[in-house]
Design a protein around this motif. Structure first.
Motif, PDB file in Angstrom:
ATOM      1  N   GLY A  23     -94.234  33.331 -48.685  1.00  0.00           N
ATOM      2  CA  GLY A  23     -92.950  33.473 -48.022  1.00  0.00           C
ATOM      3  C   GLY A  23     -92.993  34.241 -46.717  1.00  0.00           C
ATOM      4  N   LEU A  24     -94.173  34.366 -46.115  1.00  0.00           N
ATOM      5  CA  LEU A  24     -94.293  35.126 -44.868  1.00  0.00           C
ATOM      6  C   LEU A  24     -93.981  34.304 -43.628  1.00  0.00           C
ATOM      7  CD1 LEU A  24     -97.526  37.159 -45.670  1.00  0.00           C
ATOM      8  CD2 LEU A  24     -95.173  37.980 -45.666  1.00  0.00           C
ATOM      9  N   GLY A  25     -93.867  32.999 -43.776  1.00  0.00           N
ATOM     10  CA  GLY A  25     -93.593  32.153 -42.618  1.00  0.00           C
ATOM     11  C   GLY A  25     -93.997  30.722 -42.895  1.00  0.00           C
ATOM     12  N   ALA A  26     -94.292  29.975 -41.822  1.00  0.00           N
ATOM     13  CA  ALA A  26     -94.663  28.567 -41.930  1.00  0.00           C
ATOM     14  C   ALA A  26     -95.878  28.318 -41.048  1.00  0.00           C
ATOM     15  CB  ALA A  26     -93.502  27.671 -41.500  1.00  0.00           C
ATOM     16  N   SER A  27     -96.461  27.130 -41.198  1.00  0.00           N
ATOM     17  CA  SER A  27     -97.625  26.803 -40.378  1.00  0.00           C
ATOM     18  C   SER A  27     -97.765  25.301 -40.251  1.00  0.00           C
ATOM     19  CB  SER A  27     -98.901  27.405 -40.979  1.00  0.00           C
ATOM     20  OG  SER A  27     -99.995  27.230 -40.091  1.00  0.00           O
ATOM     21  N   ALA A  28     -98.782  24.894 -39.475  1.00  0.00           N
ATOM     22  CA  ALA A  28     -99.159  23.490 -39.356  1.00  0.00           C
ATOM     23  C   ALA A  28    -100.659  23.418 -39.566  1.00  0.00           C
ATOM     24  CB  ALA A  28     -98.783  22.937 -37.986  1.00  0.00           C
ATOM     25  N   VAL A  29    -101.098  22.492 -40.425  1.00  0.00           N
ATOM     26  CA  VAL A  29    -102.518  22.381 -40.763  1.00  0.00           C
ATOM     27  C   VAL A  29    -102.920  20.914 -40.735  1.00  0.00           C
ATOM     28  CG1 VAL A  29    -102.436  24.452 -42.204  1.00  0.00           C
ATOM     29  CG2 VAL A  29    -102.041  22.198 -43.248  1.00  0.00           C
ATOM     30  N   PRO A  30    -104.216  20.629 -40.630  1.00  0.00           N
ATOM     31  CA  PRO A  30    -104.657  19.234 -40.706  1.00  0.00           C
ATOM     32  C   PRO A  30    -104.256  18.606 -42.037  1.00  0.00           C
ATOM     33  CG  PRO A  30    -106.412  20.631 -39.863  1.00  0.00           C
ATOM     34  CD  PRO A  30    -105.339  21.548 -40.345  1.00  0.00           C
ATOM     35  N   ALA A  31    -103.881  17.325 -42.002  1.00  0.00           N
ATOM     36  CA  ALA A  31    -103.462  16.638 -43.226  1.00  0.00           C
ATOM     37  C   ALA A  31    -104.577  16.578 -44.262  1.00  0.00           C
ATOM     38  CB  ALA A  31    -102.991  15.222 -42.885  1.00  0.00           C
ATOM     39  N   LEU A  32    -105.818  16.704 -43.825  1.00  0.00           N
ATOM     40  CA  LEU A  32    -106.939  16.784 -44.757  1.00  0.00           C
ATOM     41  C   LEU A  32    -106.718  17.861 -45.819  1.00  0.00           C
ATOM     42  CD1 LEU A  32    -110.209  16.561 -42.601  1.00  0.00           C
ATOM     43  CD2 LEU A  32    -109.690  15.220 -44.647  1.00  0.00           C
ATOM     44  N   CYS A  33    -106.007  18.908 -45.442  1.00  0.00           N
ATOM     45  CA  CYS A  33    -105.814  20.066 -46.324  1.00  0.00           C
ATOM     46  C   CYS A  33    -104.627  19.909 -47.259  1.00  0.00           C
ATOM     47  CB  CYS A  33    -105.605  21.336 -45.491  1.00  0.00           C
ATOM     48  SG  CYS A  33    -106.907  21.692 -44.320  1.00  0.00           S
ATOM     49  N   GLN A  34    -103.943  18.775 -47.238  1.00  0.00           N
ATOM     50  CA  GLN A  34    -102.672  18.681 -47.946  1.00  0.00           C
ATOM     51  C   GLN A  34    -102.786  19.035 -49.433  1.00  0.00           C
ATOM     52  OE1 GLN A  34    -100.179  15.378 -46.989  1.00  0.00           O
ATOM     53  NE2 GLN A  34     -99.102  15.405 -48.959  1.00  0.00           N
ATOM     54  N   GLN A  35    -103.744  18.437 -50.138  1.00  0.00           N
ATOM     55  CA  GLN A  35    -103.877  18.729 -51.564  1.00  0.00           C
ATOM     56  C   GLN A  35    -104.233  20.191 -51.788  1.00  0.00           C
ATOM     57  OE1 GLN A  35    -103.214  16.567 -54.256  1.00  0.00           O
ATOM     58  NE2 GLN A  35    -103.263  18.588 -55.224  1.00  0.00           N
ATOM     59  N   GLN A  36    -105.103  20.699 -50.942  1.00  0.00           N
ATOM     60  CA  GLN A  36    -105.510  22.095 -51.029  1.00  0.00           C
ATOM     61  C   GLN A  36    -104.320  23.031 -50.840  1.00  0.00           C
ATOM     62  OE1 GLN A  36    -108.357  23.075 -47.999  1.00  0.00           O
ATOM     63  NE2 GLN A  36    -109.430  24.538 -49.299  1.00  0.00           N
ATOM     64  N   MET A  37    -103.464  22.703 -49.882  1.00  0.00           N
ATOM     65  CA  MET A  37    -102.287  23.522 -49.625  1.00  0.00           C
ATOM     66  C   MET A  37    -101.270  23.413 -50.764  1.00  0.00           C
ATOM     67  SD  MET A  37    -102.673  25.183 -46.811  1.00  0.00           S
ATOM     68  CE  MET A  37    -104.435  25.307 -46.543  1.00  0.00           C
ATOM     69  N   GLN A  38    -101.075  22.210 -51.277  1.00  0.00           N
ATOM     70  CA  GLN A  38    -100.139  22.024 -52.388  1.00  0.00           C
ATOM     71  C   GLN A  38    -100.600  22.796 -53.625  1.00  0.00           C
ATOM     72  OE1 GLN A  38    -100.073  17.732 -52.568  1.00  0.00           O
ATOM     73  NE2 GLN A  38     -98.210  17.605 -51.323  1.00  0.00           N
ATOM     74  N   ASP A  39    -101.909  22.869 -53.804  1.00  0.00           N
ATOM     75  CA  ASP A  39    -102.437  23.637 -54.933  1.00  0.00           C
ATOM     76  C   ASP A  39    -102.114  25.123 -54.801  1.00  0.00           C
ATOM     77  OD1 ASP A  39    -103.481  21.327 -55.995  1.00  0.00           O
ATOM     78  OD2 ASP A  39    -105.528  21.678 -55.281  1.00  0.00           O
ATOM     79  N   LEU A  40    -101.915  25.565 -53.572  1.00  0.00           N
ATOM     80  CA  LEU A  40    -101.546  26.969 -53.344  1.00  0.00           C
ATOM     81  C   LEU A  40    -100.052  27.216 -53.566  1.00  0.00           C
ATOM     82  CD1 LEU A  40    -103.617  27.738 -50.095  1.00  0.00           C
ATOM     83  CD2 LEU A  40    -104.124  28.472 -52.431  1.00  0.00           C
ATOM     84  N   GLY A  41     -99.297  26.113 -53.687  1.00  0.00           N
ATOM     85  CA  GLY A  41     -97.867  26.246 -53.952  1.00  0.00           C
ATOM     86  C   GLY A  41     -96.964  26.066 -52.752  1.00  0.00           C
ATOM     87  N   VAL A  42     -97.481  25.515 -51.654  1.00  0.00           N
ATOM     88  CA  VAL A  42     -96.629  25.297 -50.490  1.00  0.00           C
ATOM     89  C   VAL A  42     -96.086  23.872 -50.494  1.00  0.00           C
ATOM     90  CG1 VAL A  42     -97.970  26.948 -49.151  1.00  0.00           C
ATOM     91  CG2 VAL A  42     -98.476  24.515 -48.942  1.00  0.00           C
ATOM     92  N   VAL A  43     -95.083  23.631 -49.657  1.00  0.00           N
ATOM     93  CA  VAL A  43     -94.519  22.292 -49.482  1.00  0.00           C
ATOM     94  C   VAL A  43     -95.067  21.719 -48.182  1.00  0.00           C
ATOM     95  CG1 VAL A  43     -92.389  20.974 -49.154  1.00  0.00           C
ATOM     96  CG2 VAL A  43     -92.423  22.946 -50.720  1.00  0.00           C
ATOM     97  N   CYS A  44     -95.600  20.497 -48.254  1.00  0.00           N
ATOM     98  CA  CYS A  44     -96.178  19.825 -47.080  1.00  0.00           C
ATOM     99  C   CYS A  44     -95.213  18.755 -46.580  1.00  0.00           C
ATOM    100  CB  CYS A  44     -97.518  19.194 -47.435  1.00  0.00           C
ATOM    101  SG  CYS A  44     -98.756  20.368 -48.004  1.00  0.00           S
ATOM    102  N   LEU A  45     -94.979  18.736 -45.277  1.00  0.00           N
ATOM    103  CA  LEU A  45     -94.022  17.800 -44.685  1.00  0.00           C
ATOM    104  C   LEU A  45     -94.599  17.150 -43.434  1.00  0.00           C
ATOM    105  CD1 LEU A  45     -90.909  20.150 -44.883  1.00  0.00           C
ATOM    106  CD2 LEU A  45     -91.366  18.184 -46.373  1.00  0.00           C
ATOM    107  N   PRO A  46     -94.276  15.865 -43.204  1.00  0.00           N
ATOM    108  CA  PRO A  46     -94.679  15.231 -41.944  1.00  0.00           C
ATOM    109  C   PRO A  46     -94.083  15.984 -40.755  1.00  0.00           C
ATOM    110  CG  PRO A  46     -93.920  13.593 -43.526  1.00  0.00           C
ATOM    111  CD  PRO A  46     -93.569  14.929 -44.094  1.00  0.00           C
ATOM    112  N   LEU A  47     -94.804  15.971 -39.663  1.00  0.00           N
ATOM    113  CA  LEU A  47     -94.416  16.771 -38.504  1.00  0.00           C
ATOM    114  C   LEU A  47     -94.417  15.883 -37.267  1.00  0.00           C
ATOM    115  CD1 LEU A  47     -93.762  19.702 -37.693  1.00  0.00           C
ATOM    116  CD2 LEU A  47     -96.227  20.097 -37.502  1.00  0.00           C
ATOM    117  N   HIS A  48     -93.322  15.980 -36.476  1.00  0.00           N
ATOM    118  CA  HIS A  48     -93.223  15.138 -35.277  1.00  0.00           C
ATOM    119  C   HIS A  48     -92.630  15.944 -34.132  1.00  0.00           C
ATOM    120  CE1 HIS A  48     -88.795  14.621 -35.451  1.00  0.00           C
ATOM    121  NE2 HIS A  48     -88.970  14.793 -36.755  1.00  0.00           N
ATOM    122  N   GLY A  49     -92.580  15.276 -32.980  1.00  0.00           N
ATOM    123  CA  GLY A  49     -91.955  15.861 -31.796  1.00  0.00           C
ATOM    124  C   GLY A  49     -92.696  17.045 -31.199  1.00  0.00           C
ATOM    125  N   PRO A  50     -94.007  16.933 -30.937  1.00  0.00           N
ATOM    126  CA  PRO A  50     -94.828  15.717 -30.962  1.00  0.00           C
ATOM    127  C   PRO A  50     -95.647  15.579 -32.260  1.00  0.00           C
ATOM    128  CG  PRO A  50     -96.048  17.424 -29.857  1.00  0.00           C
ATOM    129  CD  PRO A  50     -94.724  18.046 -30.266  1.00  0.00           C
TER     130      PRO A  50
END
Length: 295
Positions: free
Chosen positions: A236-263
């Motif tokens: 709960g300290l903030g948010a970030s942007a990471v390579p999509a390669l990490c999605q499963q790894q990040m979800q395992d940590l308990g975060v929510v992964c969302l598509p990112l645009h603009g750009p």
């Protein structure tokens, strides 16, 4: 003129049999050809190795002295031939790889599993290091190949692309943005942003791409490791942007992964290696990576 393997084999055959006829049969060589081969060896070495008579063949004193050396030389040659044959046929050998953490922890294990199932006698060493260090290790020859984001053109290394990876947003489960289907960068940056420290290629890429879109990356917290960034976001300290390669790894940590645009920020990932032929093992591993990676 130098001593040849053919001459060594001829001498050992005669020394073991003490008979030119039997040695000729063993070598599948005519007696005149065998005699000439021994004569040429003696000329190279500068003296007689065999005493020849109509009744028997014996070793000279020099021949007795040379015999163990000849055996060892031929054994070393045969061992070298067998070792190289096994390396070229992937029965033994090793390959060293450096990979950026997002790839090393997520995409690489699957390819290595297939590789080990087929070539269990090949030792594989993996260095899990940041993008910049991967390139440095390849340039210095400390590893044979590296897996990185595509480097700038004009470098010393060759680059074989594997695919593209794009950045996704990660937010905590309690974030007000967690229930969104996708996020824009401007929305994501309303939260405290956590990212990697300089000189990370990920950090540099985000800053450059956002600057082109008129956004400034304001960083609230930094870390050396993506896993730590993910844990900080999950806490709960903030948010970030990471390579999509990490999605499963990040979800395992308990975060929510969302598509990112603009750009949408994406970049090719591939294998870098020195401008020289790869070993047989590295070539096979490269082909497996090209087949298994579908980012």
């Amino acid at each position: 003129m130098k001593m040849s393997i053919k001459q060594l084999r001829a001498f050992l055959a005669v020394a073991h049999t003490l008979n030119f006829a039997r040695a000729s049969e063993r070598l599948n060589l005519s007696q005149p050809a065998l005699s000439l081969t021994i004569k040429n060896l003696e000329e190279v070495l500068g003296g007689s190795l065999l005493n020849r008579s109509t009744r028997k063949v014996t070793l000279t004193q020099a021949g007795e002295f040379f015999l163990p050396t000849a055996r060892q030389l031929l054994a070393d040659i045969d061992n070298a031939e067998e070792t190289m044959r096994q390396r070229f046929t992937l029965q033994r050998g090793k390959v060293s790889v450096a990979a950026m953490p997002s790839f090393a922890a997520n995409a690489l294990p699957g390819a290595l599993k297939v590789f080990r199932e087929r070539y269990s006698h090949i030792n594989v060493t993996v260095h899990d290091v940041v993008n910049e260090q991967v390139i440095e290790m390849v340039k210095e020859g400390r590893v044979e190949m590296g897996i990185v984001f595509e480097p700038a053109p004009g470098g010393q290394l060759r680059f074989t692309p594997l695919g593209c990876d794009r950045f996704i947003a990660i937010v905590s489960q309690n974030s007000p943005l967690a229930d969104r289907q996708q996020l824009s960068w401007r929305e994501l940056l309303t939260l405290d942003f956590i990212t990697l420290q300089h000189p990370s290629a990920v950090r540099l890429m985000l800053e450059e791409q956002l600057a082109r879109s008129g956004c400034k990356l304001e960083v609230a917290m930094e870390s050396h490791q993506l896993m730590t960034v993910g844990r900080m976001v999950a806490g709960g300290l903030g948010a970030s942007a990471v390579p999509a390669l990490c999605q499963q790894q990040m979800q395992d940590l308990g975060v929510v992964c969302l598509p990112l645009h603009g750009p949408v920020i994406e970049k090719r990932i591939g294998v870098v290696y020195a401008d020289k032929p790869l070993s047989t093992a590295a070539q096979v591993l490269l082909e497996m990576l090209k087949t298994s990676f579908h980012a």
